[in-house]
Design a protein around this motif. Structure first.
Motif, mmCIF file in Angstrom:
data_model
loop_
_atom_site.group_PDB
_atom_site.id
_atom_site.type_symbol
_atom_site.label_atom_id
_atom_site.label_comp_id
_atom_site.label_asym_id
_atom_site.label_seq_id
_atom_site.Cartn_x
_atom_site.Cartn_y
_atom_site.Cartn_z
ATOM 1 N N GLY A 212 0.718 -1.030 0.040
ATOM 2 C CA GLY A 212 0.065 0.137 0.122
ATOM 3 C C GLY A 212 0.951 1.430 0.176
ATOM 4 O O GLY A 212 0.515 2.289 -0.596
ATOM 5 N N LEU A 213 1.849 1.213 0.879
ATOM 6 C CA LEU A 213 2.936 2.242 0.555
ATOM 7 C C LEU A 213 3.375 2.638 -0.438
ATOM 8 O O LEU A 213 3.537 3.879 -1.034
ATOM 9 N N GLY A 214 3.897 1.599 -1.153
ATOM 10 C CA GLY A 214 4.366 1.712 -2.348
ATOM 11 C C GLY A 214 3.522 2.230 -3.301
ATOM 12 O O GLY A 214 3.878 3.184 -4.391
ATOM 13 N N VAL A 215 2.220 1.926 -3.647
ATOM 14 C CA VAL A 215 1.316 2.311 -4.514
ATOM 15 C C VAL A 215 0.963 3.665 -3.984
ATOM 16 O O VAL A 215 0.913 4.790 -5.021
ATOM 17 N N VAL A 216 0.861 4.215 -2.993
ATOM 18 C CA VAL A 216 0.251 5.512 -2.708
ATOM 19 C C VAL A 216 1.675 6.592 -2.997
ATOM 20 O O VAL A 216 1.271 7.606 -3.537
ATOM 21 N N LEU A 217 2.647 6.283 -2.878
ATOM 22 C CA LEU A 217 3.942 6.977 -2.957
ATOM 23 C C LEU A 217 4.027 7.039 -4.588
ATOM 24 O O LEU A 217 4.388 8.173 -5.042
ATOM 25 N N SER A 218 3.786 5.900 -5.213
ATOM 26 C CA SER A 218 3.836 6.173 -6.838
ATOM 27 C C SER A 218 2.737 6.927 -7.241
ATOM 28 O O SER A 218 2.728 7.861 -8.156
ATOM 29 N N GLY A 219 1.519 6.991 -6.520
ATOM 30 C CA GLY A 219 0.317 7.965 -7.055
ATOM 31 C C GLY A 219 0.685 9.407 -6.703
ATOM 32 O O GLY A 219 0.257 10.229 -7.505
ATOM 33 N N ALA A 220 1.524 9.500 -5.716
ATOM 34 C CA ALA A 220 1.889 10.838 -5.258
ATOM 35 C C ALA A 220 3.245 11.406 -6.322
ATOM 36 O O ALA A 220 3.907 12.397 -6.210
ATOM 37 N N GLY A 221 3.749 10.336 -7.123
ATOM 38 C CA GLY A 221 5.018 10.735 -8.078
ATOM 39 C C GLY A 221 6.251 10.881 -7.158
ATOM 40 O O GLY A 221 7.124 11.405 -7.898
ATOM 41 N N ARG A 222 6.227 10.215 -6.137
ATOM 42 C CA ARG A 222 7.257 9.961 -5.204
ATOM 43 C C ARG A 222 7.985 8.721 -5.599
ATOM 44 O O ARG A 222 8.060 7.563 -4.970
ATOM 45 N N TRP A 223 8.573 8.675 -6.874
ATOM 46 C CA TRP A 223 8.945 7.340 -7.498
ATOM 47 C C TRP A 223 10.008 6.495 -6.706
ATOM 48 O O TRP A 223 9.896 5.311 -6.501
ATOM 49 N N LYS A 224 11.085 7.194 -6.329
ATOM 50 C CA LYS A 224 12.336 6.726 -5.739
ATOM 51 C C LYS A 224 11.880 6.106 -4.423
ATOM 52 O O LYS A 224 12.277 4.907 -4.013
ATOM 53 N N GLU A 225 10.938 6.753 -3.643
ATOM 54 C CA GLU A 225 10.526 6.215 -2.221
ATOM 55 C C GLU A 225 9.539 5.240 -2.356
ATOM 56 O O GLU A 225 9.685 4.098 -1.991
ATOM 57 N N ALA A 226 8.880 5.187 -3.505
ATOM 58 C CA ALA A 226 7.907 4.043 -3.989
ATOM 59 C C ALA A 226 8.779 2.805 -4.353
ATOM 60 O O ALA A 226 8.121 1.692 -3.979
ATOM 61 N N ALA A 227 9.730 3.049 -5.270
ATOM 62 C CA ALA A 227 10.465 1.827 -5.581
ATOM 63 C C ALA A 227 11.164 1.204 -4.337
ATOM 64 O O ALA A 227 11.225 -0.049 -4.304
ATOM 65 N N ALA A 228 11.726 1.804 -3.401
ATOM 66 C CA ALA A 228 12.286 1.463 -2.210
ATOM 67 C C ALA A 228 11.103 0.542 -1.486
ATOM 68 O O ALA A 228 11.752 -0.720 -1.057
ATOM 69 N N ALA A 229 9.965 1.008 -1.269
ATOM 70 C CA ALA A 229 8.990 0.304 -0.700
ATOM 71 C C ALA A 229 8.725 -0.970 -1.314
ATOM 72 O O ALA A 229 8.541 -2.023 -0.614
ATOM 73 N N LEU A 230 8.490 -0.611 -2.668
ATOM 74 C CA LEU A 230 8.003 -2.103 -3.378
ATOM 75 C C LEU A 230 9.051 -3.116 -3.591
ATOM 76 O O LEU A 230 9.232 -4.230 -3.505
ATOM 77 N N GLU A 231 10.447 -2.565 -3.728
ATOM 78 C CA GLU A 231 11.506 -3.596 -3.523
ATOM 79 C C GLU A 231 11.378 -4.521 -2.239
ATOM 80 O O GLU A 231 11.772 -5.611 -2.201
ATOM 81 N N ARG A 232 11.233 -3.753 -1.164
ATOM 82 C CA ARG A 232 11.240 -4.549 -0.129
ATOM 83 C C ARG A 232 10.110 -5.532 0.097
ATOM 84 O O ARG A 232 10.092 -6.599 0.324
ATOM 85 N N TYR A 233 8.883 -4.954 -0.696
ATOM 86 C CA TYR A 233 7.918 -5.860 -0.554
ATOM 87 C C TYR A 233 7.964 -7.132 -1.641
ATOM 88 O O TYR A 233 7.779 -8.225 -0.986
ATOM 89 N N VAL A 234 8.640 -6.995 -2.664
ATOM 90 C CA VAL A 234 8.716 -8.157 -3.525
ATOM 91 C C VAL A 234 9.791 -9.000 -2.965
ATOM 92 O O VAL A 234 9.765 -10.354 -3.202
ATOM 93 N N ALA A 235 10.681 -8.621 -2.285
ATOM 94 C CA ALA A 235 11.730 -9.426 -1.668
ATOM 95 C C ALA A 235 11.013 -10.376 -0.609
ATOM 96 O O ALA A 235 11.709 -11.343 -0.489
ATOM 97 N N ALA A 236 10.229 -9.712 0.173
ATOM 98 C CA ALA A 236 9.571 -10.582 1.090
ATOM 99 C C ALA A 236 8.154 -11.354 0.568
ATOM 100 O O ALA A 236 7.992 -12.382 0.950
ATOM 101 N N ASN A 237 7.883 -11.012 -0.719
ATOM 102 C CA ASN A 237 6.819 -11.705 -1.155
ATOM 103 C C ASN A 237 6.880 -11.881 -2.683
ATOM 104 O O ASN A 237 6.331 -11.392 -3.550
ATOM 105 N N PRO A 238 8.051 -12.745 -2.920
ATOM 106 C CA PRO A 238 8.493 -12.844 -4.387
ATOM 107 C C PRO A 238 7.265 -13.489 -5.575
ATOM 108 O O PRO A 238 7.351 -13.640 -6.589
ATOM 109 N N LYS A 239 6.426 -13.954 -4.868
ATOM 110 C CA LYS A 239 5.272 -14.760 -5.569
ATOM 111 C C LYS A 239 4.075 -13.643 -5.608
ATOM 112 O O LYS A 239 2.860 -13.916 -6.354
ATOM 113 N N SER A 240 4.138 -12.562 -5.313
ATOM 114 C CA SER A 240 2.991 -11.520 -5.487
ATOM 115 C C SER A 240 3.181 -10.821 -7.011
ATOM 116 O O SER A 240 3.960 -9.994 -7.121
ATOM 117 N N GLY A 241 2.199 -11.156 -7.740
ATOM 118 C CA GLY A 241 2.019 -10.787 -9.097
ATOM 119 C C GLY A 241 1.758 -9.211 -8.955
ATOM 120 O O GLY A 241 2.379 -8.433 -9.958
#
Length: 245
Positions: free
Chosen positions: A83-112
């Motif tokens: 959720g944090l990654g998605v809303v940061l993307s929505g706000a155009g805060r791409w670098k912060e969004a990428a960091a949050a989403l990178e952590r998420y997919v590292a912990a959830n590698p099967k999340s499409g």
């Protein structure tokens, strides 16, 4: 009524917020989550619930604040991570969004959806190759997710960034999404039409868009029908569409 006007506990207020949110009363839900936080500033559920409400209201800054608080209190809360990654993307805060989403997919590698959001964000940052690789992973881990695949079809067919567009790949994936074509949702057919146009197959684009238009009208989706009509004008002129059209 006691919960609505004078919550007995943070949990009671939070629970009532959940009920109101499920009924679509976002303003009421917001007030209950805030009441819960006044009673217990460390309520993970209230921070998360308020973040979800703010996200649905497109208050991305507010949502990011409360997702971050939920994660401070419970760092491994997966829905708050994405959720944090998605809303940061929505706000155009791409670098912060990428960091949050990178952590998420590292912990959830099967999340499409996680790989899709991460890939989309990387593309927005100009990391095209890496971003596209995560879109491929998204399809691999969720091969039956038509909604996810349709989002990727549309990105590959209509992105304003030429390095992202891939007409043949969009067509192949779009045909899978719309198989069988009879009864395929008009939204998916509309994306397939855009893919055909990007690949230069304008006759197929027009035929598929016409099918989508008829289905949208049958379903009384007038907003989608008007969009498809505009796209048909482009196809009739031999022009593919771009994101935002």
């Amino acid at each position: 009524r006691a919960v609505k006007h004078r919550p007995l506990s943070a949990d009671a207020a939070n629970n009532y917020g959940v009920v109101l949110a499920s009924l679509g009363n976002l303003a009421g839900a917001s007030e209950q989550y805030k009441a819960a936080l006044r009673l217990n500033t460390n309520s993970v559920d209230a921070h998360y619930g308020l973040a979800r409400v703010y996200e649905m209201q497109t208050n991305y800054s507010g949502a990011a604040t409360h997702y971050a608080e939920a994660l401070r209190l419970r760092p491994n809360l997966g829905p708050a991570q994405i959720g944090l990654g998605v809303v940061l993307s929505g706000a155009g805060r791409w670098k912060e969004a990428a960091a949050a989403l990178e952590r998420y997919v590292a912990a959830n590698p099967k999340s499409g959806i996680g790989h899709y959001q991460f890939g989309f964000t990387l593309i927005k940052m100009g990391e095209i190759t890496n971003g596209l690789s995560h879109l491929d992973i998204a399809i691999q881990v969720r091969p039956g997710d038509r909604a996810l695949a349709d989002s990727i079809v549309r990105l590959l067919a209509t992105s304003a960034e030429a390095r992202v567009r891939n007409g043949p790949k969009a067509v192949a994936l779009g045909e899978q999404v719309c198989n069988p074509i009879d009864g395929a949702p008009p939204k998916y057919l509309e994306s397939l039409a855009a893919a055909y146009a990007e690949a230069g197959s304008f006759e197929k684009a027009k035929a598929t868009a016409t099918r989508a238009l008829n289905a949208a009208r049958a379903g009384k989706d007038e907003a989608l029908a008007r969009t498809i009509e505009r796209h048909l004008e482009s196809y009739n002129s031999g022009r593919p569409i771009r994101d935002g059209q």
